[in-house]
Design an enzyme around this catalytic site. Structure first.
Site, short mmCIF file in Angstrom:
data_model
loop_
_atom_site.label_atom_id
_atom_site.label_comp_id
_atom_site.label_asym_id
_atom_site.label_seq_id
_atom_site.Cartn_x
_atom_site.Cartn_y
_atom_site.Cartn_z
N ARG A 167 0.82 -1.21 0.00
CA ARG A 167 0.00 0.00 0.00
C ARG A 167 0.85 1.26 0.00
O ARG A 167 0.48 2.28 0.58
CB ARG A 167 -0.96 0.03 1.20
CG ARG A 167 -1.97 -1.09 1.22
CD ARG A 167 -3.07 -0.83 0.18
NE ARG A 167 -4.25 -1.62 0.48
CZ ARG A 167 -5.35 -1.12 1.04
NH1 ARG A 167 -5.45 0.14 1.33
NH2 ARG A 167 -6.37 -1.90 1.27
N ARG A 200 -2.70 7.11 1.22
CA ARG A 200 -3.12 8.33 1.91
C ARG A 200 -2.08 8.99 2.81
O ARG A 200 -2.27 10.10 3.25
CB ARG A 200 -4.38 8.04 2.72
CG ARG A 200 -5.62 7.93 1.86
CD ARG A 200 -6.73 7.25 2.61
NE ARG A 200 -6.35 5.89 2.96
CZ ARG A 200 -7.10 5.05 3.65
NH1 ARG A 200 -8.27 5.44 4.09
NH2 ARG A 200 -6.69 3.83 3.90
N ARG A 240 -6.58 12.66 -4.68
CA ARG A 240 -7.76 12.07 -4.04
C ARG A 240 -8.88 13.10 -3.88
O ARG A 240 -10.06 12.76 -3.91
CB ARG A 240 -7.34 11.54 -2.67
CG ARG A 240 -8.40 10.76 -1.92
CD ARG A 240 -7.79 10.29 -0.62
NE ARG A 240 -8.63 9.35 0.08
CZ ARG A 240 -9.44 9.71 1.07
NH1 ARG A 240 -9.53 10.97 1.43
NH2 ARG A 240 -10.15 8.78 1.70
N ASP A 270 -7.06 -1.73 -7.30
CA ASP A 270 -7.60 -2.36 -6.10
C ASP A 270 -7.99 -3.79 -6.43
O ASP A 270 -8.31 -4.10 -7.58
CB ASP A 270 -8.82 -1.59 -5.58
CG ASP A 270 -9.10 -1.95 -4.13
OD1 ASP A 270 -8.49 -1.35 -3.24
OD2 ASP A 270 -9.90 -2.88 -3.89
N TYR A 296 -15.58 -10.38 0.29
CA TYR A 296 -16.25 -9.11 0.00
C TYR A 296 -17.51 -9.33 -0.83
O TYR A 296 -18.52 -8.65 -0.65
CB TYR A 296 -15.30 -8.14 -0.72
CG TYR A 296 -14.24 -7.60 0.20
CD1 TYR A 296 -14.54 -6.60 1.12
CD2 TYR A 296 -12.94 -8.11 0.18
CE1 TYR A 296 -13.57 -6.11 1.99
CE2 TYR A 296 -11.96 -7.63 1.04
CZ TYR A 296 -12.29 -6.63 1.94
OH TYR A 296 -11.35 -6.15 2.80
#
Ligand code: CP3
Length: 344
Positions: free
Chosen positions: A25, A29, A38, A74, A151
């Site tokens: 990752r 962020r 973003r 993703d 998911y």
């Protein structure tokens, strides 16, 4: 042709001048440069626009100096391509409003033509390879079928994914049909990533550790094995099954070139389970990057001493957290780059 092929050589079992390093990752962020993009674009817009995906992919290479780029995308683009709606809701994470719960629901998903549905990923890869200009290798990736099923059935994140487990344990035939569809899609998807230019592939089984060793084989590893078998002769493949250390031995036998491990297992024990020949990757506690820099330097050095030189790629034991200061991430990478093995 690559200027920095440390990770590729390590995955082939060759000796290198120093231990290579990247961070799961790493595009995300904690980087102010990511936050700028973003604010302007939605998450899947960033994934689907090759110029944006490329810009984000290159950020940690330029800013942190990691030894590999990882494609900005993703794992949930695969369920999307199979026909499910996936939304990313700020501060809540992924939401799939119409999860798969019954045989009838299965009619809503298919094994898609990946060029048609995920062509934007391959365009991004080609653009990233151009912009990287052979500086470092590019890692492509996909979610493991079990983690994607989690998911697709649960419809959102969960600590236990008990609905996904209930689905498997009450409707095993349906679960295996879905897992095989995900596997077939993933094989086509990863092969096309390699064809577009990905130098390495990583399979993320973030929820593999929720399963007992037997269920890990039944619901996860038998599908990962198919994926590795289909890709390993094209590019080296790394399996990261978080928490599934009990199956390192079985994972090592899939033909994967590397195995990712989390921080809850000692390097020496992981090595003992995985055997001498496979490359291990990990396993710094991502939250330790919140510690003062001298503590990070000391603990990274200890981790490197424990793994030793060779057959080893330094990384975190899971993705970097959004609240990690950039200079702490840099301290992690720099400590690895400066480390010298104690050769007596
Ligand atoms: O590693 C990288 O820098 C490449 C990009 C990457 C992302 N997701 C970008 C992303 C990769 C490899 C992933 C994998 C992924 N996605 C996994 C497996 C790895 C893991 O961490 O366990 C999983 C389970 C997902 C699903 C997912 N995507 C979740 C649970 C979330 C929300 C939680 C979070 O971290 O925000 C996402 C969103 C996501 N994927 C973000 C990024 C940069 C954050 C989006 C944002 O708010 O800007």
């Amino acid at each position: 042709m690559l200027q920095n092929d440390l990770i590729l050589r390590t995955l082939r079992g060759e000796a290198t001048e120093r231990v290579p390093v990247w961070m799961m990752r790493q595009a995300g962020r904690y980087l102010p440069e990511y936050m700028v993009l973003r604010e302007k674009y939605g998450f899947f817009e960033r994934c689907q626009t090759p110029e944006l995906a490329a810009a984000i992919t290159l950020q940690p290479v330029d800013i942190i100096g990691v030894d590999a780029a990882i494609l900005f995308s993703d794992i949930l683009v695969v369920p999307q391509a199979m026909g499910l709606e996936v939304r990313l809701i700020e501060s809540k994470g992924p939401v799939l409003p119409n999860p798969i719960l019954t045989t009838a629901d299965l009619q809503r998903v298919c094994v898609p033509d990946v060029e048609e549905t995920l062509g934007y990923v391959f365009s991004a890869i080609r653009l990233i390879k151009e912009q990287l200009n052979n500086r470092v290798p590019l890692i492509g990736f996909a979610g493991a079928p079990w983690t994607l099923l989690c998911y697709m059935v649960e419809g959102k994140g969960s600590k236990t994914f008990d609905k996904a487990k209930q689905f498997c344990y009450t409707q095993p035939l349906l679960a295996h049909t879905l897992l095989q569809m995900i596997t077939d899609t993933t094989i086509a998807y990863l092969k096309a990533q390699a064809k577009a230019g990905a130098d390495i592939l990583q399979i993320f089984d973030s929820w593999g550790g929720l399963l007992s060793p037997n269920d890990f084989e039944t619901y996860s590893l038998q599908y990962i094995r198919q994926i590795v078998a289909a890709t390993k002769d094209i590019v080296p493949t790394i399996i990261f099954a978080k928490g599934a250390w009990q199956s390192l031995d079985q994972m090592a036998q899939t033909g994967a070139a590397g195995l990712g491990i989390d921080w809850c297992i000692k390097p020496s024990f992981a090595r003992q389970l995985a055997g001498a020949n496979i490359t291990l990757q990990g396993n710094f506690d991502p939250a330790k990057l919140l510690a003062p820099i001298p503590v990070i330097q000391q603990e990274v050095t200890q981790m490197l001493n424990e793994f030793g030189n060779g057959n080893y790629i330094a990384n975190l034991g899971h993705g970097i957290l959004p609240n990690v200061p950039v200079d702490h991430a840099k301290a992690f990478v720099d400590t690895v780059k400066q480390w010298q093995p104690n050769v007596a």
